[in-house]
Scaffold this active site. Structure first.
Site, PDB file in Angstrom:
ATOM      1  N   GLY A 298      40.435  35.427  46.417  1.00 57.39           N
ATOM      2  CA  GLY A 298      39.441  35.592  45.370  1.00 57.39           C
ATOM      3  C   GLY A 298      38.251  36.463  45.706  1.00 57.39           C
ATOM      4  CG  ASP A 299      34.423  37.735  47.404  1.00 57.52           C
ATOM      5  OD1 ASP A 299      34.487  38.840  46.819  1.00 57.52           O
ATOM      6  OD2 ASP A 299      33.372  37.281  47.878  1.00 57.52           O
ATOM      7  CB  VAL A 300      40.400  40.293  49.535  1.00 57.23           C
ATOM      8  CG1 VAL A 300      40.923  41.049  50.753  1.00 57.23           C
ATOM      9  CG2 VAL A 300      41.167  38.999  49.343  1.00 57.23           C
TER      10      VAL A 300
END
Length: 304
Positions: free
Chosen positions: A199-201
């Site tokens: 979700g937040d790479v």
């Protein structure tokens, strides 16, 4: 005795914006309690966090760890993060050592330097991040995480509200384009196809692992199409999109490498870029906020 806590300014502003000044005042006592209860020896506070206080810690047996205290805000952010770390089990993500949902506290293995500190060229960086993200993707029925459909609606609401709060810092056409992408991604969500996604790479969330490779930290946690994580990679490095002859080339490259859908990657990236640009504008994180909105303006102008 509670010690003074040097809270990074961005974290302090986030807590105030979230209506959590009491959390800031209680931090010394909270740290002292966790240090005692979990048998920790706490070290310095890390800079660079935006939504949590992050402190170096050593366990009694010498294990190097990181204590993370999330800023209280609506939603089950601590539980979602812990769920992803638990399900990943150290594959693609850092290992979760201990967790206290009520206090928003996570104890995580300490890893090496962030990818952002290593001056890795963008093409190689994309390969590293894609490989780490792909190790997280797996079916996770019953994980009780938000879905891609929910995330698309959340992004749309965030964009609409933040655009007004920040004085409309980008053209209406840019916002309309991002909202259309949100609508299409929400409609395309398929529970049967959804997988666990980080979700937040991005490069600040990828840390060198013992023995080589990188592991991800700070997951948001979703059950969505894998293209969502690749859309984050489209969101990042906006300065490259501003100068690229064809901004879609990155989406095509990510799609070829992973076998995923180019259009979904592109649309998630467009939605995330505008939402993040507006949120970072509100937090005063420049010049990255301006760069994200400038890239979004270019893309909206050329592809609508």
């Amino acid at each position: 005795m509670s010690r003074a806590v040097d809270v990074p300014e961005v974290v302090r502003r986030k807590a105030v914006a979230a209506g959590a000044p009491d959390w800031l005042a209680a931090l010394p006592g909270l740290l002292a309690a966790l240090e005692r209860e979990w048998g920790l020896r706490l070290g310095p506070v890390y800079e660079g966090g935006t939504e949590a206080l992050v402190v170096a810690a050593d366990l009694a047996d010498g294990t190097a760890a990181v204590l993370k205290l999330l800023v209280p805000r609506p939603g089950d952010h601590a539980r979602h993060e812990a769920t992803v770390l638990r399900l990943a089990g150290g594959d693609g993500c850092a290992r979760l050592l201990r967790y206290d949902e009520g206090r928003g506290a996570l104890l995580i293995e300490r890893l090496g330097p962030a990818l952002s500190d290593l001056a890795v060229p963008l093409p190689q960086r994309l390969d590293i991040l894609t490989e780490a993200a792909a190790r997280v993707w797996r079916p996770a029925p019953g994980a009780d995480l938000p879905t891609g459909r929910w995330k698309a609606g959340w992004l749309a609401a965030c964009i609409t509200a933040a655009w007004e709060r920040t004085g409309r810092p980008c053209p209406e056409r840019t916002v309309a384009h991002a909202l259309a992408c949100c609508e299409r991604r929400g409609a395309a969500h398929d529970d049967e196809r959804a997988v666990l996604v980080h979700g937040d790479v991005h490069q600040w969330n990828a840390l060198r692992a013992p023995g080589g490779g990188f592991r991800l930290v700070d997951p948001d946690g979703l059950l969505a199409d894998a293209e969502y994580d690749l859309g984050i990679l489209m969101r990042e490095d906006p300065e490259e999109l501003l100068t690229a002859a064809d901004p879609r080339a990155r989406a095509r490259r990510l799609a070829r490498r992973t076998g995923r859908d180019e259009v979904a990657i592109w649309e998630w990236g467009n939605a995330e870029r505008v939402a993040t640009g507006l949120v970072l504008t509100e937090l005063g994180l420049q010049p990255v906020a301006r760069d994200m909105l400038a890239a979004a303006n270019r893309i909206a102008a050329e592809f609508t």
